[in-house]
Scaffold this motif. Sequence first.
Motif, short mmCIF file in Angstrom:
data_model
loop_
_atom_site.label_atom_id
_atom_site.label_comp_id
_atom_site.label_asym_id
_atom_site.label_seq_id
_atom_site.Cartn_x
_atom_site.Cartn_y
_atom_site.Cartn_z
N UNK A 58 -6.05 11.12 -14.56
CA UNK A 58 -6.57 11.49 -15.87
C UNK A 58 -6.85 12.99 -15.92
N UNK A 59 -6.46 13.59 -17.02
CA UNK A 59 -6.73 15.01 -17.25
C UNK A 59 -7.69 15.13 -18.44
N UNK A 60 -8.92 15.50 -18.14
CA UNK A 60 -9.94 15.65 -19.17
C UNK A 60 -10.58 17.02 -19.02
N UNK A 61 -10.45 17.85 -20.02
CA UNK A 61 -11.08 19.16 -19.99
C UNK A 61 -12.59 19.01 -20.14
N UNK A 62 -13.33 19.96 -19.61
CA UNK A 62 -14.78 19.93 -19.77
C UNK A 62 -15.13 20.05 -21.25
N UNK A 63 -16.12 19.26 -21.66
CA UNK A 63 -16.54 19.32 -23.07
C UNK A 63 -17.99 18.89 -23.19
N UNK A 64 -18.60 19.26 -24.28
CA UNK A 64 -19.98 18.89 -24.57
C UNK A 64 -19.96 17.68 -25.48
N UNK A 72 -7.35 9.92 -28.82
CA UNK A 72 -6.46 8.96 -28.19
C UNK A 72 -5.57 9.66 -27.17
N UNK A 73 -5.43 9.03 -26.00
CA UNK A 73 -4.72 9.68 -24.91
C UNK A 73 -3.20 9.61 -25.09
N UNK A 74 -2.54 10.55 -24.48
CA UNK A 74 -1.08 10.50 -24.33
C UNK A 74 -0.80 10.27 -22.85
N UNK A 88 0.23 9.87 -15.62
CA UNK A 88 -0.69 10.94 -16.01
C UNK A 88 -1.19 10.68 -17.43
N UNK A 89 -2.50 10.75 -17.59
CA UNK A 89 -3.14 10.51 -18.88
C UNK A 89 -3.79 11.81 -19.33
N UNK A 90 -3.51 12.23 -20.55
CA UNK A 90 -4.12 13.43 -21.11
C UNK A 90 -4.91 13.07 -22.36
N UNK A 91 -6.14 13.56 -22.42
CA UNK A 91 -7.02 13.30 -23.56
C UNK A 91 -7.22 14.58 -24.38
N UNK A 92 -6.88 14.56 -25.65
CA UNK A 92 -7.19 15.72 -26.49
C UNK A 92 -8.68 15.75 -26.82
#
Length: 215
Positions: A58-64, A72-74, A88-92
């Motif tokens: 999973x690829x999740x950028x740091x966020x508040x 929704x992930x791609x 590989x999972x990417x979350x916007x």
Amino acid sequence: MYALINGNQLILGPIEFNHRLINSELEELGILSRVLPTEYDKVPIKFNDDIFLLPVIEHILEFDPKYTKLGNFSWEIIKENNIPVSVEINYPLIDKTLEQIKEEYKKNLSPLRREKENTYIDIKINETTFSISTNLEDRLSYVSKLISSPGPHKFKFNSNVWLEITKTELQYIISQIDLKVQEAFDWEYQKTQEINACKTGQEVYNVIIRELMKV
């Protein structure tokens, strides 16, 4: 995290290793093989040329989370030598609207109001001061006693204080409880209005809803 794929299709996932759920999907796909609860360390697992159980990256950028949420992930199937090895999972990241921020913050109010509503207050009757609970059960017991008979009634309060309470005094006790309960609802209403008036997400979180403990 894990994923079950069929060719270029993501059939299941991303999920924790759940052998029952995975086996249920395998049965739906007509696969005779099953995974055991302890076989998470054998992933990736090949069932045939198309169906694989793969680890998820999973690829999740740091966020508040106060101001941002995951969309929704791609996903993408990663292959080595044309063999699937992972997903590989990417979350916007999506900014929350001001109304979403307000509604999420306001969800904290009711539990805090109930804390304020269920407390203890001091009552003074005939030069005797004692503490009583304002919780709903005790409130209803006083009201029930008031309705059932004119009194006077003998009550045992906190600290083993016994008093004979007249109807008028019982009405006074109920009124003091009602004042405390109404104070809690007034607090919730005031905080709701403060939050509703905010123009930015930062202003919302600047509304103090839990007072700091005094040291």
